[in-house]
Write a protein that holds these residues in place. Structure first.
Motif, mmCIF file in Angstrom:
data_model
loop_
_atom_site.group_PDB
_atom_site.id
_atom_site.type_symbol
_atom_site.label_atom_id
_atom_site.label_comp_id
_atom_site.label_asym_id
_atom_site.label_seq_id
_atom_site.Cartn_x
_atom_site.Cartn_y
_atom_site.Cartn_z
ATOM 1 N N PHE A 238 0.774 -1.211 0.024
ATOM 2 C CA PHE A 238 0.007 0.199 -0.028
ATOM 3 C C PHE A 238 0.706 1.358 0.004
ATOM 4 O O PHE A 238 0.420 2.319 -0.184
ATOM 5 C CB PHE A 238 -0.977 -0.005 1.167
ATOM 6 N N VAL A 239 2.160 1.191 0.114
ATOM 7 C CA VAL A 239 3.130 2.472 0.201
ATOM 8 C C VAL A 239 4.536 2.022 0.068
ATOM 9 O O VAL A 239 4.822 0.906 0.405
ATOM 10 C CB VAL A 239 2.991 3.214 1.603
ATOM 11 N N GLU A 240 5.121 2.820 -1.030
ATOM 12 C CA GLU A 240 6.429 2.657 -1.119
ATOM 13 C C GLU A 240 7.229 3.534 -0.221
ATOM 14 O O GLU A 240 7.106 4.857 -0.624
ATOM 15 C CB GLU A 240 6.703 2.769 -2.683
ATOM 16 N N ASN A 241 8.029 3.150 0.538
ATOM 17 C CA ASN A 241 8.468 3.907 1.700
ATOM 18 C C ASN A 241 9.871 3.760 1.796
ATOM 19 O O ASN A 241 10.549 2.516 2.074
ATOM 20 C CB ASN A 241 7.767 3.836 2.973
ATOM 21 N N TRP A 242 10.884 4.619 1.143
ATOM 22 C CA TRP A 242 12.284 4.662 1.656
ATOM 23 C C TRP A 242 12.937 5.417 2.789
ATOM 24 O O TRP A 242 12.256 6.658 2.810
ATOM 25 C CB TRP A 242 13.066 5.013 0.267
ATOM 26 N N THR A 243 13.704 5.011 3.462
ATOM 27 C CA THR A 243 14.432 5.819 4.349
ATOM 28 C C THR A 243 15.840 5.904 4.193
ATOM 29 O O THR A 243 16.601 5.036 4.046
ATOM 30 C CB THR A 243 14.220 5.267 5.995
#
Length: 200
Positions: free
Chosen positions: A107-112
């Protein structure tokens, strides 16, 4: 006291010795060859080129400058990572500059973007459209619809965007505010990597 105030947030500490990205706007464009990219500045000059090394147990993306000199390498931390960590190593010093962590979700593409020693977050790259992110994971044709991402600093403040353009292979415009402490090289590299991973 926030976590970002404990650890260094000055982007100079995370500069890559071989590259000087002075602009606040870049275009990341894939070529017809799979997972090969050219990065142009606002004047249209190529400042970086990168391509994924094929047939590697660990995913590896070497980048060179516009003059063809080694710049940096982005390498997966695990064998055949679908989601995981990617270290950016300076070709000039041989040192890890930052680490990119992908939080895998339908549901989300999240990069840190993190400090390689402390793990302190330096920036976050997050998709704007959760429904589109889910479709891109589940339906191949959804990759024809360009995705959009927001860039946040360590305190959660909005500092830029990655805007996809409609094409057979996504092209991205990366915009980062001049006053931002976010490492530009890491964000530009992440734009290439997220495109490569989404088009597996």
């Amino acid at each position: 006291m926030t976590e970002s105030s404990v650890f260094p947030s000055d982007s100079d500490a995370y500069d890559i010795s071989t590259v000087d990205l002075a602009d606040d706007r870049y275009e990341v464009k894939p070529s017809a060859i799979r997972n090969k990219y050219a990065v142009r500045d606002s004047a249209g000059d190529v400042v970086l080129r990168g391509k994924q090394k094929m047939f590697k147990l660990k995913e590896e993306f070497p980048f060179v400058t516009g003059d063809g000199e080694d710049a940096f390498t982005v390498k997966a931390g695990g064998i055949m990572d679908v989601a995981g960590s990617y270290a950016i190593r300076d070709a000039g010093t041989g040192e890890e500059v930052v680490v990119l962590d992908e939080e895998f979700s339908l549901f989300v593409e999240n990069w840190t973007v993190r400090d390689p020693e402390t793990g302190a977050p330096l920036a976050t790259i997050r998709s704007k459209n959760k429904r589109l992110s889910a479709l891109r994971h589940l339906v191949g044709l959804a990759n024809l619809v360009p995705n959009k991402y927001e860039i946040f600093d360590a305190d959660g403040g909005h500092v830029g965007d990655i805007e996809g353009k409609f094409s057979l292979r996504d092209a991205y415009t990366v915009t980062i505010d001049d006053a931002s402490d976010v490492p530009k090289e890491a964000v530009v590299a992440a734009a290439c990597i997220l495109d490569a991973l989404e088009n597996k």
